[in-house]
Design a protein around this motif. Structure first.
Motif, mmCIF file in Angstrom:
data_model
loop_
_atom_site.group_PDB
_atom_site.id
_atom_site.type_symbol
_atom_site.label_atom_id
_atom_site.label_comp_id
_atom_site.label_asym_id
_atom_site.label_seq_id
_atom_site.Cartn_x
_atom_site.Cartn_y
_atom_site.Cartn_z
ATOM 1 N N LEU A 4 0.832 -1.200 0.000
ATOM 2 C CA LEU A 4 0.000 0.000 0.000
ATOM 3 C C LEU A 4 0.869 1.254 0.000
ATOM 4 O O LEU A 4 0.610 2.200 -0.741
ATOM 5 C CB LEU A 4 -0.954 0.003 1.194
ATOM 6 N N ALA A 5 1.915 1.273 0.814
ATOM 7 C CA ALA A 5 2.809 2.433 0.864
ATOM 8 C C ALA A 5 3.487 2.667 -0.486
ATOM 9 O O ALA A 5 3.576 3.807 -0.955
ATOM 10 C CB ALA A 5 3.852 2.240 1.961
ATOM 11 N N ALA A 6 3.934 1.603 -1.122
ATOM 12 C CA ALA A 6 4.573 1.731 -2.433
ATOM 13 C C ALA A 6 3.572 2.200 -3.483
ATOM 14 O O ALA A 6 3.899 3.023 -4.339
ATOM 15 C CB ALA A 6 5.200 0.407 -2.842
ATOM 16 N N ALA A 7 2.352 1.698 -3.424
ATOM 17 C CA ALA A 7 1.315 2.090 -4.384
ATOM 18 C C ALA A 7 0.949 3.557 -4.222
ATOM 19 O O ALA A 7 0.776 4.275 -5.207
ATOM 20 C CB ALA A 7 0.075 1.218 -4.206
ATOM 21 N N GLU A 8 0.826 4.017 -2.984
ATOM 22 C CA GLU A 8 0.478 5.413 -2.752
ATOM 23 C C GLU A 8 1.594 6.356 -3.168
ATOM 24 O O GLU A 8 1.337 7.503 -3.524
ATOM 25 C CB GLU A 8 0.099 5.625 -1.288
ATOM 26 N N LEU A 18 8.158 -4.686 -6.093
ATOM 27 C CA LEU A 18 8.170 -5.005 -4.671
ATOM 28 C C LEU A 18 8.300 -6.514 -4.532
ATOM 29 O O LEU A 18 7.462 -7.258 -5.064
ATOM 30 C CB LEU A 18 6.889 -4.509 -3.987
ATOM 31 N N ASP A 19 9.338 -6.942 -3.871
ATOM 32 C CA ASP A 19 9.588 -8.371 -3.641
ATOM 33 C C ASP A 19 9.614 -9.178 -4.948
ATOM 34 O O ASP A 19 9.087 -10.286 -5.016
ATOM 35 C CB ASP A 19 8.569 -8.967 -2.677
ATOM 36 N N GLY A 20 10.195 -8.595 -5.987
ATOM 37 C CA GLY A 20 10.341 -9.308 -7.254
ATOM 38 C C GLY A 20 9.116 -9.308 -8.145
ATOM 39 O O GLY A 20 9.109 -9.938 -9.189
ATOM 40 N N VAL A 21 8.056 -8.604 -7.749
ATOM 41 C CA VAL A 21 6.833 -8.524 -8.553
ATOM 42 C C VAL A 21 6.667 -7.083 -9.022
ATOM 43 O O VAL A 21 6.787 -6.155 -8.227
ATOM 44 C CB VAL A 21 5.590 -8.957 -7.740
ATOM 45 N N THR A 22 6.401 -6.906 -10.303
ATOM 46 C CA THR A 22 6.202 -5.570 -10.849
ATOM 47 C C THR A 22 4.714 -5.258 -10.909
ATOM 48 O O THR A 22 3.936 -6.008 -11.507
ATOM 49 C CB THR A 22 6.813 -5.455 -12.256
ATOM 50 N N TYR A 23 4.327 -4.162 -10.259
ATOM 51 C CA TYR A 23 2.948 -3.680 -10.251
ATOM 52 C C TYR A 23 2.900 -2.351 -10.989
ATOM 53 O O TYR A 23 3.909 -1.679 -11.139
ATOM 54 C CB TYR A 23 2.455 -3.445 -8.821
ATOM 55 N N ARG A 24 1.717 -1.965 -11.436
ATOM 56 C CA ARG A 24 1.542 -0.657 -12.063
ATOM 57 C C ARG A 24 0.336 0.018 -11.429
ATOM 58 O O ARG A 24 -0.737 -0.579 -11.296
ATOM 59 C CB ARG A 24 1.329 -0.794 -13.569
ATOM 60 N N TRP A 41 -5.867 1.536 -6.765
ATOM 61 C CA TRP A 41 -5.882 0.404 -7.688
ATOM 62 C C TRP A 41 -4.495 0.101 -8.215
ATOM 63 O O TRP A 41 -3.731 1.005 -8.537
ATOM 64 C CB TRP A 41 -6.798 0.694 -8.877
ATOM 65 N N LEU A 42 -4.193 -1.185 -8.316
ATOM 66 C CA LEU A 42 -2.959 -1.660 -8.925
ATOM 67 C C LEU A 42 -3.292 -2.671 -10.005
ATOM 68 O O LEU A 42 -4.306 -3.371 -9.920
ATOM 69 C CB LEU A 42 -2.067 -2.361 -7.888
ATOM 70 N N LEU A 43 -2.416 -2.740 -10.993
ATOM 71 C CA LEU A 43 -2.510 -3.783 -12.009
ATOM 72 C C LEU A 43 -1.459 -4.831 -11.686
ATOM 73 O O LEU A 43 -0.284 -4.507 -11.491
ATOM 74 C CB LEU A 43 -2.255 -3.221 -13.400
ATOM 75 N N ARG A 44 -1.888 -6.081 -11.603
ATOM 76 C CA ARG A 44 -0.955 -7.190 -11.412
ATOM 77 C C ARG A 44 -0.219 -7.456 -12.724
ATOM 78 O O ARG A 44 -0.648 -6.987 -13.775
ATOM 79 C CB ARG A 44 -1.723 -8.441 -10.998
ATOM 80 N N PRO A 45 0.854 -8.242 -12.675
ATOM 81 C CA PRO A 45 1.561 -8.576 -13.917
ATOM 82 C C PRO A 45 0.667 -9.236 -14.970
ATOM 83 O O PRO A 45 0.896 -9.086 -16.167
ATOM 84 C CB PRO A 45 2.665 -9.528 -13.455
ATOM 85 N N ARG A 49 -6.866 -6.036 -12.138
ATOM 86 C CA ARG A 49 -6.830 -4.922 -11.191
ATOM 87 C C ARG A 49 -7.258 -5.380 -9.807
ATOM 88 O O ARG A 49 -8.098 -6.262 -9.672
ATOM 89 C CB ARG A 49 -7.806 -3.828 -11.608
ATOM 90 N N PHE A 50 -6.697 -4.738 -8.783
ATOM 91 C CA PHE A 50 -7.195 -4.955 -7.436
ATOM 92 C C PHE A 50 -6.956 -3.709 -6.596
ATOM 93 O O PHE A 50 -6.063 -2.921 -6.872
ATOM 94 C CB PHE A 50 -6.571 -6.199 -6.778
ATOM 95 N N ASP A 51 -7.816 -3.518 -5.597
ATOM 96 C CA ASP A 51 -7.728 -2.376 -4.689
ATOM 97 C C ASP A 51 -6.841 -2.776 -3.523
ATOM 98 O O ASP A 51 -7.259 -3.522 -2.647
ATOM 99 C CB ASP A 51 -9.117 -1.979 -4.222
ATOM 100 N N VAL A 52 -5.619 -2.281 -3.524
ATOM 101 C CA VAL A 52 -4.661 -2.665 -2.489
ATOM 102 C C VAL A 52 -5.089 -2.161 -1.108
ATOM 103 O O VAL A 52 -4.819 -2.797 -0.105
ATOM 104 C CB VAL A 52 -3.232 -2.216 -2.862
#
Length: 63
Positions: A4-8, A18-24, A41-45, A49-52
């Protein structure tokens, strides 16, 4: 929650790792003030979409 902190900290359409996974971050500007978003909202690889923020709340409250 680190995700959540990284997304914001990311801007709309900005990718981050984050931890080897790329989000957008997926947060296009609202068309009107009354339509302002309360979700992060984030997009998974895989493109889904999901609401973190909701995910973090669900983990906290045990839903």
């Amino acid at each position: 929650m680190r995700l959540l902190a990284a997304a914001e900290a990311a801007d709309h359409d900005e990718s981050f790792n984050l931890d080897g996974v790329t989000y957008r971050r997926f947060d296009p500007p609202a068309r009107a003030v009354r339509l302002a978003r309360c979700c992060t909202w984030l997009l998974r690889p895989n493109g889904t979409r999901f609401d973190v923020g909701a995910t973090g709340a669900d983990c906290f409250w045990g839903r």
